[in-house]
Design a protein around this motif. Structure first.
Motif, mmCIF file in Angstrom:
data_model
loop_
_atom_site.group_PDB
_atom_site.id
_atom_site.type_symbol
_atom_site.label_atom_id
_atom_site.label_comp_id
_atom_site.label_asym_id
_atom_site.label_seq_id
_atom_site.Cartn_x
_atom_site.Cartn_y
_atom_site.Cartn_z
ATOM 1 N N THR A 1 0.950 -1.109 0.294
ATOM 2 C CA THR A 1 -0.125 0.447 0.075
ATOM 3 C C THR A 1 1.296 1.313 -0.132
ATOM 4 O O THR A 1 0.976 1.711 1.020
ATOM 5 N N ILE A 2 1.543 1.421 -1.281
ATOM 6 C CA ILE A 2 2.544 2.589 -1.581
ATOM 7 C C ILE A 2 1.716 3.647 -1.348
ATOM 8 O O ILE A 2 2.428 5.244 -0.617
ATOM 9 N N THR A 3 0.572 3.777 -2.196
ATOM 10 C CA THR A 3 -0.091 5.009 -1.608
ATOM 11 C C THR A 3 -1.119 4.872 -0.138
ATOM 12 O O THR A 3 -2.190 4.737 -0.215
ATOM 13 N N HIS A 4 -0.540 5.134 0.606
ATOM 14 C CA HIS A 4 -1.444 5.106 2.049
ATOM 15 C C HIS A 4 -2.474 5.676 2.668
ATOM 16 O O HIS A 4 -2.773 5.097 3.217
ATOM 17 N N THR A 5 -2.267 7.740 1.642
ATOM 18 C CA THR A 5 -3.330 8.437 2.675
ATOM 19 C C THR A 5 -4.094 9.218 1.797
ATOM 20 O O THR A 5 -3.286 10.163 1.108
ATOM 21 N N GLY A 6 -5.748 9.102 1.801
ATOM 22 C CA GLY A 6 -6.178 10.199 0.787
ATOM 23 C C GLY A 6 -7.134 10.906 1.683
ATOM 24 O O GLY A 6 -6.657 11.029 3.247
ATOM 25 N N MET A 7 -8.487 11.621 0.860
ATOM 26 C CA MET A 7 -9.236 12.297 1.602
ATOM 27 C C MET A 7 -9.789 12.969 0.908
ATOM 28 O O MET A 7 -10.127 12.745 0.103
ATOM 29 N N ARG A 8 -11.071 12.742 1.910
ATOM 30 C CA ARG A 8 -12.416 13.304 0.976
ATOM 31 C C ARG A 8 -13.120 13.556 2.422
ATOM 32 O O ARG A 8 -13.042 14.188 3.334
ATOM 33 N N ALA A 9 -13.971 15.449 1.543
ATOM 34 C CA ALA A 9 -14.660 15.834 1.756
ATOM 35 C C ALA A 9 -15.781 15.966 2.243
ATOM 36 O O ALA A 9 -16.958 15.382 1.088
ATOM 37 N N ALA A 10 -16.657 15.886 3.282
ATOM 38 C CA ALA A 10 -18.899 16.039 2.779
ATOM 39 C C ALA A 10 -19.025 17.102 2.848
ATOM 40 O O ALA A 10 -18.388 17.871 2.786
ATOM 41 N N LEU A 11 -20.043 17.243 1.911
ATOM 42 C CA LEU A 11 -21.004 17.885 1.764
ATOM 43 C C LEU A 11 -21.877 18.070 2.303
ATOM 44 O O LEU A 11 -22.957 19.202 1.674
ATOM 45 N N GLU A 12 -22.528 17.240 2.765
ATOM 46 C CA GLU A 12 -23.914 18.047 3.808
ATOM 47 C C GLU A 12 -22.984 16.131 4.276
ATOM 48 O O GLU A 12 -22.526 15.913 5.139
ATOM 49 N N ASP A 13 -24.583 16.209 5.926
ATOM 50 C CA ASP A 13 -24.088 15.036 7.278
ATOM 51 C C ASP A 13 -24.530 13.739 6.496
ATOM 52 O O ASP A 13 -25.446 14.221 6.053
ATOM 53 N N VAL A 14 -23.310 13.149 7.336
ATOM 54 C CA VAL A 14 -23.895 11.399 6.827
ATOM 55 C C VAL A 14 -23.155 10.443 7.219
ATOM 56 O O VAL A 14 -22.138 10.888 8.469
ATOM 57 N N GLU A 15 -23.978 9.532 8.112
ATOM 58 C CA GLU A 15 -23.779 8.452 8.897
ATOM 59 C C GLU A 15 -22.616 7.596 8.494
ATOM 60 O O GLU A 15 -23.520 6.472 7.439
ATOM 61 N N VAL A 16 -21.465 7.491 9.175
ATOM 62 C CA VAL A 16 -20.346 6.402 8.174
ATOM 63 C C VAL A 16 -20.186 5.351 9.312
ATOM 64 O O VAL A 16 -19.204 6.140 10.286
ATOM 65 N N GLY A 17 -20.117 4.166 9.418
ATOM 66 C CA GLY A 17 -19.474 3.288 10.464
ATOM 67 C C GLY A 17 -20.066 4.338 12.238
ATOM 68 O O GLY A 17 -19.587 3.937 12.622
ATOM 69 N N GLY A 18 -21.151 4.360 11.995
ATOM 70 C CA GLY A 18 -21.894 5.063 13.097
ATOM 71 C C GLY A 18 -21.842 6.281 13.779
ATOM 72 O O GLY A 18 -21.742 6.429 14.877
ATOM 73 N N GLN A 19 -21.242 6.864 13.173
ATOM 74 C CA GLN A 19 -20.599 7.977 12.941
ATOM 75 C C GLN A 19 -20.972 9.280 12.302
ATOM 76 O O GLN A 19 -21.400 8.934 11.379
ATOM 77 N N LEU A 20 -21.330 10.221 12.997
ATOM 78 C CA LEU A 20 -22.202 11.318 11.828
ATOM 79 C C LEU A 20 -21.270 12.569 11.475
ATOM 80 O O LEU A 20 -20.946 12.876 12.584
ATOM 81 N N VAL A 21 -20.299 12.417 10.799
ATOM 82 C CA VAL A 21 -19.660 13.409 9.518
ATOM 83 C C VAL A 21 -19.951 14.584 9.002
ATOM 84 O O VAL A 21 -21.462 14.220 8.615
ATOM 85 N N LYS A 22 -20.090 15.357 9.469
ATOM 86 C CA LYS A 22 -20.930 16.390 9.219
ATOM 87 C C LYS A 22 -20.151 16.895 8.101
ATOM 88 O O LYS A 22 -19.217 17.194 7.887
ATOM 89 N N ALA A 23 -21.188 17.477 7.611
ATOM 90 C CA ALA A 23 -20.829 18.550 6.187
ATOM 91 C C ALA A 23 -19.546 19.693 6.403
ATOM 92 O O ALA A 23 -19.539 20.567 7.798
#
Length: 400
Positions: free
Chosen positions: A283-305
């Protein structure tokens, strides 16, 4: 209802001593108990770190999470992480979403089909054989990075794009600062400007006299010179660095797992599976990122916009819920579904090219030098811990 989760003050980055192929030790217990946790980013942004395979797959397939450059905060420490990112320039499609991303992707997809990449196999075999011949004539020891791992993908991506191979050292020198999170912004901007100016002049020349290569073909589309320059920048940078590091670090991993190396030598038909396992395991390209455009529940957590989620592909690729006994390197493993090329609409465009080059190069290297071995103790191999793309700075090898 959201569960209480740990709050990290930084991205786990230190790899276990003596374990150059393993992710940071803190990631495994985090992932196994909380596949997404709160994390403070280097610029003070309060976001998240996702480590579970299922969670990361859901995020990268969800259009409510954005790849737009100006919306994402970098989880990697360094001067660049402290600067508010501008919108991506025209053509830099991996940092875009929706119709804008799809328009560029549609123009490029046909250039990197499985069929087209497999048709390149004969040329990759020829290039690999030429570099193996040169190694054999020179004798050992040699630095495998310089003699083999870097020049093969560099030559292939230069030929595909229509970039003069004689200039590949110029590109390598200028790509390096862009992958160094600790590098200064002045160095990064100087590299961006040098590469951009070179590629812009190349695009203008190809538009005046079209050539039989990917960039030459793209001059016949509606893309502007600025868009084509960004696309060339993106494809060249990815093609130079990622496959080169997989070839070098992959060889290091095989040499450090003699039972797996012996099994691969005994049955070269296992190479296709071995490549997928190397992609997962390293896994040489090890870390990426995404930004929430709206409130989204993921894995039991609320990721806010507006919150950025750092995506740890290396943690996902060692998730025991997806890959049993994940810390074991096993070329017979069914490694399909690994996170090394991403997932969803942003899945790596050049993944089939990388696979072809890895299969051919590893096969040729192991067949030519049955006695291949490290020429220095494993602990003396210099690791690329200062780069967004993991690997080795050099890999001294000998044979015979």
């Amino acid at each position: 209802m959201t569960k209480s989760v740990p709050h990290l003050t930084e991205l786990p980055a230190g790899r276990p001593p003596g374990c150059p192929f393993d992710p940071p030790a803190e990631l495994a217990p985090l992932r196994d108990e909380h596949p997404i946790v709160r994390m403070t980013f280097p610029d003070g942004h309060e976001g998240w770190l996702a480590t579970g395979h299922a969670v990361i797959r859901s995020i990268t397939a969800d259009p409510r999470f954005s790849s737009r450059q100006e919306l994402n905060h970098s989880p990697l420490p360094g001067p660049a992480a402290m600067e508010p990112p501008p919108p991506a320039p025209p053509g830099m499609f991996i940092k875009m979403d929706g119709p804008e991303h799809a328009r560029y992707r549609r123009l490029l997809t046909g250039k990197f089909t499985v069929r087209r990449m497999r048709m390149l196999t004969e040329r990759v075999e020829q290039v690999t054989a030429e570099h193996l011949d040169a190694m054999e004539r020179y004798g050992g020891p040699v630095d495998l990075v310089e003699a083999f791992a870097q020049p093969i993908p560099a030559l292939m991506i230069c030929e595909l794009l229509g970039v003069p191979y004689d200039d590949h050292d110029f590109f390598r020198r200028n790509v390096a600062p862009l992958n160094d999170p600790g590098g200064s912004m002045d160095d990064k901007m100087a590299a961006i400007n040098a590469l951009g100016e070179y590629l812009y002049r190349l695009i203008v020349a190809k538009r005046a006299e079209p050539t039989d290569d990917i960039l030459g073909e793209l001059t016949g589309t509606e893309l502007t010179d600025e868009e084509l320059t960004s696309i060339a920048f993106l494809l060249l940078g990815a093609g130079l660095d990622t496959t080169a590091n997989m070839l070098a670090l992959g060889t290091f991993a095989l040499l450090q797992h003699p039972d797996q190396l012996a099994a691969l030598r005994e049955d070269p038909e296992k190479m296709e599976g071995a490549v997928e396992e190397l992609l997962r395991y390293l896994t040489i390209t090890h870390t990426g990122m995404r930004a929430a455009l709206e409130d989204v529940e993921v894995g039991g957590q609320l990721v806010k916009a507006g919150e950025t989620v750092a995506i740890s592909a290396m943690a996902a690729n060692r998730d025991p819920l997806k890959f049993p006994d994940p810390d074991r390197f096993d070329i017979d493993r069914k490694a399909a579904g690994h996170a090394s090329f991403g997932h969803g609409v942003h899945q790596c465009l050049g993944q089939q090219l990388a696979r072809v080059q890895m299969r051919v190069a590893f096969t040729g290297l192991l067949a030519r030098f049955p006695g291949l071995r490290l020429a220095v103790p494993a602990e003396e191999v210099p690791l690329r811990t200062n780069s967004d793309i993991y690997g080795v700075h050099a890999l001294p090898v000998a044979w015979g």
